[in-house]
Design an enzyme around this catalytic site. Structure first.
Site, short mmCIF file in Angstrom:
data_model
loop_
_atom_site.label_atom_id
_atom_site.label_comp_id
_atom_site.label_asym_id
_atom_site.label_seq_id
_atom_site.Cartn_x
_atom_site.Cartn_y
_atom_site.Cartn_z
N LYS A 254 -30.05 0.94 15.86
CA LYS A 254 -28.89 1.69 16.36
C LYS A 254 -27.85 1.69 15.25
O LYS A 254 -27.65 0.67 14.56
CB LYS A 254 -28.35 0.99 17.61
N SER B 213 -25.14 3.98 25.71
CA SER B 213 -24.87 4.58 24.42
C SER B 213 -26.03 4.50 23.43
O SER B 213 -26.01 5.20 22.43
CB SER B 213 -23.65 3.90 23.79
N SER C 199 -25.55 -0.15 28.05
CA SER C 199 -25.96 0.76 26.96
C SER C 199 -27.36 0.56 26.41
O SER C 199 -27.82 1.36 25.60
CB SER C 199 -24.96 0.67 25.81
#
Lengths: 483, 95
Positions: A76, A151, A175
């Site tokens: 990420k 997210s 997330s």
């Protein structure tokens, strides 16, 4: 090949059936072919990946390679990567080349994993649909008109579409678990403090926790093994010892006590999603578990509490982005105040600004007790609810998300409706507990996630419980059409 | 709590965040909606409840007072918007 597990791929690499270079090229080719429509990656690291693969092949030939050596993964874009852009999904960091590696990154590098690139995410991890990214929305591989969740949406969509074997993520309010649920994969958020936050760009420091998005619990166990453990560079890193997460995957579930919080099955839950969860729970009964209803009486206040605690911490953490030391700086500042205000006003997107403003307000003179202190008190009550529940049950099960993936744009204009997508995941962050989401029966072709919340540092138990389900079902093996 | 344009201007100043004039009303409306959500907290009596700042009951760890990091100023300043002779440049503050 691209659907094999980490242990299968590792065995193939060690047996010399294929090399890490071939494997890495395969996944880079898949990214080249599919990422135009999915938008999972912000930055690709093709050259570094090929070099890392070559190095991994050498280790494997010498016979001293661990289970992740040569396995292509993605990070990420919230984890700092030395020499490679780390944008956090924001214009603010569009040209930020991190000068060091996050601990998660250095540990996975040391394990021989091959980083393919950095995945798309909601800006500064603030969002539940991946639509707040400066680099555009990620699309859900199950249906390109749907959001992947957020997210960690780029990581989730990339793993679901087999553009990488596994990916890292972070979970402040859901997330990791929510995008895992919406993309039909496995997502583990460990106990707060289990995985180092060093080099992980801070959003809400008392809630943020790094974790993994994988295709199975067995893969998650291998990834967590490499990432978990004490780090002197993170002041809230836990000193707990790290067990062997793969050793207990097959343990029997006879006598396991599962609690179903009645508050997680209220009218806000899609009835078909509820049915999928019930079917999964029935499977656990057949595996010998005992199921009982429990209550988490304050869980209805988790979203309200979170939207004070998280923005308050975010307003403080994001004050470091001031246009002076790194990140975006506005053109032609008139004076220092103008430099701060316009660099931040132009560098941050709408959702990040909203949260900074809410947090600033909640912490401002005269409002602190009514908002921030009150939220911290309710956080205590929510945490006590879990403590009481864990006196009766071993784990808590329920839906990860109140619905399946929603359409792109459907909730983008209404912040509060978007916030309610995390209604079942937020409480675990407030309490600091570990949680995992695994795919169960889909609804109308859209994935559904079962959430399992465990007691502090019981990741091995969560992985065992998830793995046993995945031995009895094949939802986690389903591949979106066209990939 | 319903916020007005002037409230948003004040909060934005505290946050050192430029908000365009044309956006002020929309931002005020969004923030007011979020505050309505947040005010659901008021249904619970929290008298006497100890506030929870952190999920793990841990105290701040101390380390020996020894140099543990090397000087990397040059490296860190390569990513700064403007530097000169090892200093970060900002608009003139003192006339």
């Amino acid at each position: 090949m691209y659907s094999k597990s980490i242990s299968e791929l590792g065995a193939g690499l060690r047996a010399g059936e294929y090399s890490s270079i071939e494997l890495t090229r395969l996944f880079l080719d898949r990214i080249g072919r599919y990422d135009g429509e999915l938008n999972c990656f912000i930055t690709l690291a093709s050259a570094q990946a090929m070099a890392a693969a070559e190095n991994a092949d050498r280790l494997i030939r010498h016979g001293d390679a661990g289970p992740l050596a040569g396995i292509p993964i993605a990070h990420k874009d919230i984890f700092c990567t030395d020499g490679l852009r780390t944008s956090c999904g924001s214009k603010m960091l569009d040209s930020f080349i991190a000068p060091y590696d996050a601990t998660v990154v250095s540990r996975l590098n040391a394990a021989g994993a091959v980083m393919l690139g950095k995945t798309n995410m909601d800006e500064f991890a603030m969002g539940s649909s991946n639509e707040t990214s400066y680099y555009g929305a990620v699309r859900n591989p199950w249906d390109l008109n749907l959001v992947p969740g957020g997210s960690s949406g780029g990581s989730a969509a990339a793993v679901a579409a087999r553009l990488c074997v596994a990916a890292t993520g972070t979970d402040t309010g859901g997330s990791i678990r929510q995008p895992a649920a919406l993309c039909g994969i496995t997502g583990l958020k460990p106990t707060y403090g289990r995985v180092s936050r060093y080099g992980m760009i801070a959003f809400a420091s008392s809630l943020d926790q790094g974790g993994v998005l994988t295709r199975s619990a067995a893969d998650a166990a291998v990834m967590l093994q490499a990432m978990a453990g004490f780090d002197p560079r993170d002041s809230t890193s836990a000193r707990e010892s790290v067990p062997d997460y793969s050793a207990h995957l097959d343990a029997a579930l006879a006598g396991l006590k599962i609690g179903l919080p009645k508050e997680y099955f209220d009218q806000g839950l899609d009835p078909e999603v509820a049915r999928s969860i019930e079917l999964a729970v029935t499977e656990y009964r057949q595996l010998g578990a005992e199921v009982m209803e429990i209550s988490l009486p304050n869980s209805g206040l988790a979203v309200a509490t979170y939207y004070v605690v998280a923005p308050a911490e975010c307003s403080s953490n994001l004050s470091r982005f001031d246009g002076v030391r790194f990140g975006y700086r506005c053109d032609q500042p008139r004076d220092l105040e103008d430099l701060y205000k316009r660099s931040r006003g132009e560098g941050f997107g709408a959702e990040v600004k909203r949260r900074i403003l809410i947090g600033t307000y909640a912490l401002s003179a005269g409002y602190y007790d009514a908002y921030y202190l009150k939220a911290q008190q309710i956080r205590q009550l929510i945490s006590e609810d879990f403590k009481k529940a864990f006196e009766k049950v071993d784990v808590i099960m329920g839906p990860t998300s109140p619905s399946t993936a929603f359409a792109l744009g459907e909730k983008a204009g209404d912040p509060v409706t978007m916030y309610l997508s995390d209604i079942y995941t937020i409480a675990a962050n407030l309490a600091g507990l570990p949680g995992i989401s695994i795919p169960v029966r889909p609804v109308a072709g859209r994935p559904v996630g079962l959430q399992i919340i465990g007691n502090y540092f019981q990741e091995a138990q969560l992985l065992n419980i998830a793995h046993r389900f995945q031995q009895e079902s094949d939802w986690h093996l389903a591949l979106p059409t066209g990939y | 709590m319903s916020l007005q344009r002037s409230d948003v201007e004040n909060i934005a100043h505290l946050a050192r965040l430029a908000v365009n004039d044309v956006e002020l009303d929309a931002v005020a409306a969004d923030l007011s909606t979020i505050l309505q959500l947040v005010e659901q907290m008021n249904v619970v009596d929290t008298t006497g409840v100890v506030p929870m700042a952190h999920p793990l009951q841990m105290s701040q760890r101390l380390r020996p007072d020894e140099v543990s990091e090397t000087d990397q100023r040059d490296r860190f300043q390569t990513i700064a918007p403007a530097t000169e002779k090892g200093l970060y440049l900002v608009p003139k503050v003192i006339e």
